[in-house]
Design a protein around this motif. Structure first.
Motif, PDB file in Angstrom:
ATOM      1  N   MET A 187       0.849  -1.194   0.000  1.00 57.10           N
ATOM      2  CA  MET A 187       0.000   0.000   0.000  1.00 57.10           C
ATOM      3  C   MET A 187       0.888   1.249   0.000  1.00 57.10           C
ATOM      4  O   MET A 187       1.794   1.375   0.805  1.00 57.10           O
ATOM      5  CB  MET A 187      -0.876  -0.036   1.252  1.00 57.10           C
ATOM      6  N   ASP A 188       0.597   2.145  -0.932  1.00 59.49           N
ATOM      7  CA  ASP A 188       1.361   3.388  -1.001  1.00 59.49           C
ATOM      8  C   ASP A 188       0.982   4.298   0.151  1.00 59.49           C
ATOM      9  O   ASP A 188      -0.189   4.451   0.476  1.00 59.49           O
ATOM     10  CB  ASP A 188       1.074   4.121  -2.314  1.00 59.49           C
ATOM     11  N   VAL A 189       1.990   4.897   0.753  1.00 62.91           N
ATOM     12  CA  VAL A 189       1.768   5.831   1.853  1.00 62.91           C
ATOM     13  C   VAL A 189       2.183   7.215   1.379  1.00 62.91           C
ATOM     14  O   VAL A 189       3.342   7.435   1.025  1.00 62.91           O
ATOM     15  CB  VAL A 189       2.579   5.423   3.107  1.00 62.91           C
ATOM     16  N   LEU A 190       1.216   8.137   1.369  1.00 63.14           N
ATOM     17  CA  LEU A 190       1.492   9.519   1.007  1.00 63.14           C
ATOM     18  C   LEU A 190       1.496  10.365   2.273  1.00 63.14           C
ATOM     19  O   LEU A 190       0.690  10.157   3.174  1.00 63.14           O
ATOM     20  CB  LEU A 190       0.425  10.056   0.053  1.00 63.14           C
ATOM     21  N   LYS A 191       2.418  11.334   2.337  1.00 64.55           N
ATOM     22  CA  LYS A 191       2.455  12.252   3.472  1.00 64.55           C
ATOM     23  C   LYS A 191       3.132  13.545   3.056  1.00 64.55           C
ATOM     24  O   LYS A 191       3.881  13.583   2.071  1.00 64.55           O
ATOM     25  CB  LYS A 191       3.175  11.625   4.663  1.00 64.55           C
ATOM     26  N   LEU A 192       2.843  14.590   3.809  1.00 66.87           N
ATOM     27  CA  LEU A 192       3.499  15.877   3.607  1.00 66.87           C
ATOM     28  C   LEU A 192       4.611  16.042   4.627  1.00 66.87           C
ATOM     29  O   LEU A 192       4.483  15.588   5.765  1.00 66.87           O
ATOM     30  CB  LEU A 192       2.512  17.035   3.788  1.00 66.87           C
ATOM     31  N   LYS A 193       5.705  16.685   4.214  1.00 63.32           N
ATOM     32  CA  LYS A 193       6.809  17.007   5.119  1.00 63.32           C
ATOM     33  C   LYS A 193       7.193  18.459   4.893  1.00 63.32           C
ATOM     34  O   LYS A 193       7.437  18.865   3.752  1.00 63.32           O
ATOM     35  CB  LYS A 193       8.012  16.104   4.842  1.00 63.32           C
ATOM     36  N   ILE A 194       7.217  19.223   5.962  1.00 60.41           N
ATOM     37  CA  ILE A 194       7.586  20.642   5.851  1.00 60.41           C
ATOM     38  C   ILE A 194       8.960  20.788   5.215  1.00 60.41           C
ATOM     39  O   ILE A 194       9.902  20.053   5.545  1.00 60.41           O
ATOM     40  CB  ILE A 194       7.571  21.322   7.239  1.00 60.41           C
ATOM     41  N   ILE A 195       9.073  21.738   4.297  1.00 56.97           N
ATOM     42  CA  ILE A 195      10.375  22.127   3.748  1.00 56.97           C
ATOM     43  C   ILE A 195      10.900  23.211   4.675  1.00 56.97           C
ATOM     44  O   ILE A 195      10.380  24.322   4.712  1.00 56.97           O
ATOM     45  CB  ILE A 195      10.257  22.650   2.303  1.00 56.97           C
ATOM     46  N   ASN A 196      11.911  22.866   5.451  1.00 59.51           N
ATOM     47  CA  ASN A 196      12.443  23.795   6.440  1.00 59.51           C
ATOM     48  C   ASN A 196      13.256  24.899   5.791  1.00 59.51           C
ATOM     49  O   ASN A 196      13.743  24.753   4.669  1.00 59.51           O
ATOM     50  CB  ASN A 196      13.283  23.043   7.478  1.00 59.51           C
ATOM     51  N   ILE A 197      13.416  25.969   6.530  1.00 58.90           N
ATOM     52  CA  ILE A 197      14.144  27.137   6.022  1.00 58.90           C
ATOM     53  C   ILE A 197      15.618  26.814   5.800  1.00 58.90           C
ATOM     54  O   ILE A 197      16.272  27.396   4.964  1.00 58.90           O
ATOM     55  CB  ILE A 197      13.943  28.341   6.966  1.00 58.90           C
ATOM     56  N   ASP A 198      16.126  25.821   6.513  1.00 61.68           N
ATOM     57  CA  ASP A 198      17.535  25.426   6.386  1.00 61.68           C
ATOM     58  C   ASP A 198      17.636  23.970   5.932  1.00 61.68           C
ATOM     59  O   ASP A 198      18.505  23.238   6.397  1.00 61.68           O
ATOM     60  CB  ASP A 198      18.253  25.640   7.715  1.00 61.68           C
ATOM     61  N   GLU A 199      16.749  23.577   5.026  1.00 61.39           N
ATOM     62  CA  GLU A 199      16.692  22.181   4.578  1.00 61.39           C
ATOM     63  C   GLU A 199      18.060  21.736   4.054  1.00 61.39           C
ATOM     64  O   GLU A 199      18.715  22.481   3.318  1.00 61.39           O
ATOM     65  CB  GLU A 199      15.625  22.025   3.485  1.00 61.39           C
ATOM     66  N   ASP A 200      18.485  20.546   4.420  1.00 62.54           N
ATOM     67  CA  ASP A 200      19.784  20.001   4.016  1.00 62.54           C
ATOM     68  C   ASP A 200      19.699  19.474   2.588  1.00 62.54           C
ATOM     69  O   ASP A 200      19.232  18.365   2.340  1.00 62.54           O
ATOM     70  CB  ASP A 200      20.198  18.884   4.976  1.00 62.54           C
ATOM     71  N   LYS A 201      20.169  20.283   1.644  1.00 63.21           N
ATOM     72  CA  LYS A 201      20.101  19.913   0.223  1.00 63.21           C
ATOM     73  C   LYS A 201      20.975  18.711  -0.111  1.00 63.21           C
ATOM     74  O   LYS A 201      20.803  18.105  -1.155  1.00 63.21           O
ATOM     75  CB  LYS A 201      20.528  21.101  -0.647  1.00 63.21           C
ATOM     76  N   THR A 202      21.908  18.368   0.780  1.00 62.59           N
ATOM     77  CA  THR A 202      22.806  17.247   0.490  1.00 62.59           C
ATOM     78  C   THR A 202      22.207  15.909   0.924  1.00 62.59           C
ATOM     79  O   THR A 202      22.763  14.855   0.631  1.00 62.59           O
ATOM     80  CB  THR A 202      24.173  17.437   1.187  1.00 62.59           C
ATOM     81  N   ASN A 203      21.071  15.941   1.612  1.00 60.50           N
ATOM     82  CA  ASN A 203      20.405  14.708   2.032  1.00 60.50           C
ATOM     83  C   ASN A 203      20.007  13.910   0.783  1.00 60.50           C
ATOM     84  O   ASN A 203      19.451  14.454  -0.166  1.00 60.50           O
ATOM     85  CB  ASN A 203      19.166  15.056   2.866  1.00 60.50           C
ATOM     86  N   ASP A 204      20.316  12.617   0.771  1.00 64.04           N
ATOM     87  CA  ASP A 204      20.049  11.769  -0.391  1.00 64.04           C
ATOM     88  C   ASP A 204      18.587  11.784  -0.832  1.00 64.04           C
ATOM     89  O   ASP A 204      18.310  11.623  -2.025  1.00 64.04           O
ATOM     90  CB  ASP A 204      20.464  10.318  -0.109  1.00 64.04           C
ATOM     91  N   ILE A 205      17.664  11.987   0.102  1.00 58.13           N
ATOM     92  CA  ILE A 205      16.250  11.983  -0.303  1.00 58.13           C
ATOM     93  C   ILE A 205      15.902  13.189  -1.173  1.00 58.13           C
ATOM     94  O   ILE A 205      14.859  13.205  -1.818  1.00 58.13           O
ATOM     95  CB  ILE A 205      15.278  11.902   0.902  1.00 58.13           C
TER      96      ILE A 205
END
Length: 148
Positions: free
Chosen positions: A1-19
């Motif tokens: 079953m596909d799970v959809l969710k929202l995640k806040i884009i933080n002001i200092d989001e780590d652009k180097t995170n693999d996701i």
């Protein structure tokens, strides 16, 4: 079953995170880094990634905190994930967030001035066309408002 969710884009989001490795994610983070200084970072009135099974598949959010009891939503699906109900999910979630914060809030959205998948999503979620307005990005835009 596909799970959809929202995640806040933080002001200092780590652009180097693999996701966030995809070009879509990088562009979205860059856009929010430009946008937050203009609108402020005021959760829950912020941008969100839409995740499906731990993969970012779209983005959504509010164009700022409510003004005069009204808030505008926006959402989009990354190209490789279109036609999977992601934008519909994002629209529903943004409505739920806004209504939790203020049950009497007026929720609006803008679209290109043509019938398309986004106008169908808005109509399915109780929005109705109000008028043609000017938008910084779109130019002539259709303004939609959720029915009470």
């Amino acid at each position: 079953m596909d799970v959809l969710k929202l995640k806040i884009i933080n002001i200092d989001e780590d652009k180097t995170n693999d996701i966030y490795a995809s070009n879509d994610c990088q562009q979205t983070i860059n856009a929010m880094n430009d946008f937050y200084p203009k609108i402020g970072f005021n959760p829950p009135w912020v941008g969100y990634f839409v995740f499906k099974n731990n993969q970012a598949v779209g983005a959504a959010g509010f164009t700022g905190k409510p003004q005069n009891g009204t808030v505008e939503i926006a959402y989009g699906t990354f190209k490789d994930f279109e036609r999977q109900g992601i934008a519909s999910f994002a629209c529903q979630e943004l409505i739920a967030i806004a209504k939790r914060e203020n049950p009497n809030i007026i929720i609006t959205a803008k679209t290109a001035p043509e019938h398309n998948s986004s106008t169908k999503i808005l109509q399915k979620n109780g929005f109705e066309f109000i008028e043609i307005v000017q938008d910084d990005e779109i130019g002539d835009a259709w303004l939609w408002m959720i029915k009470k």
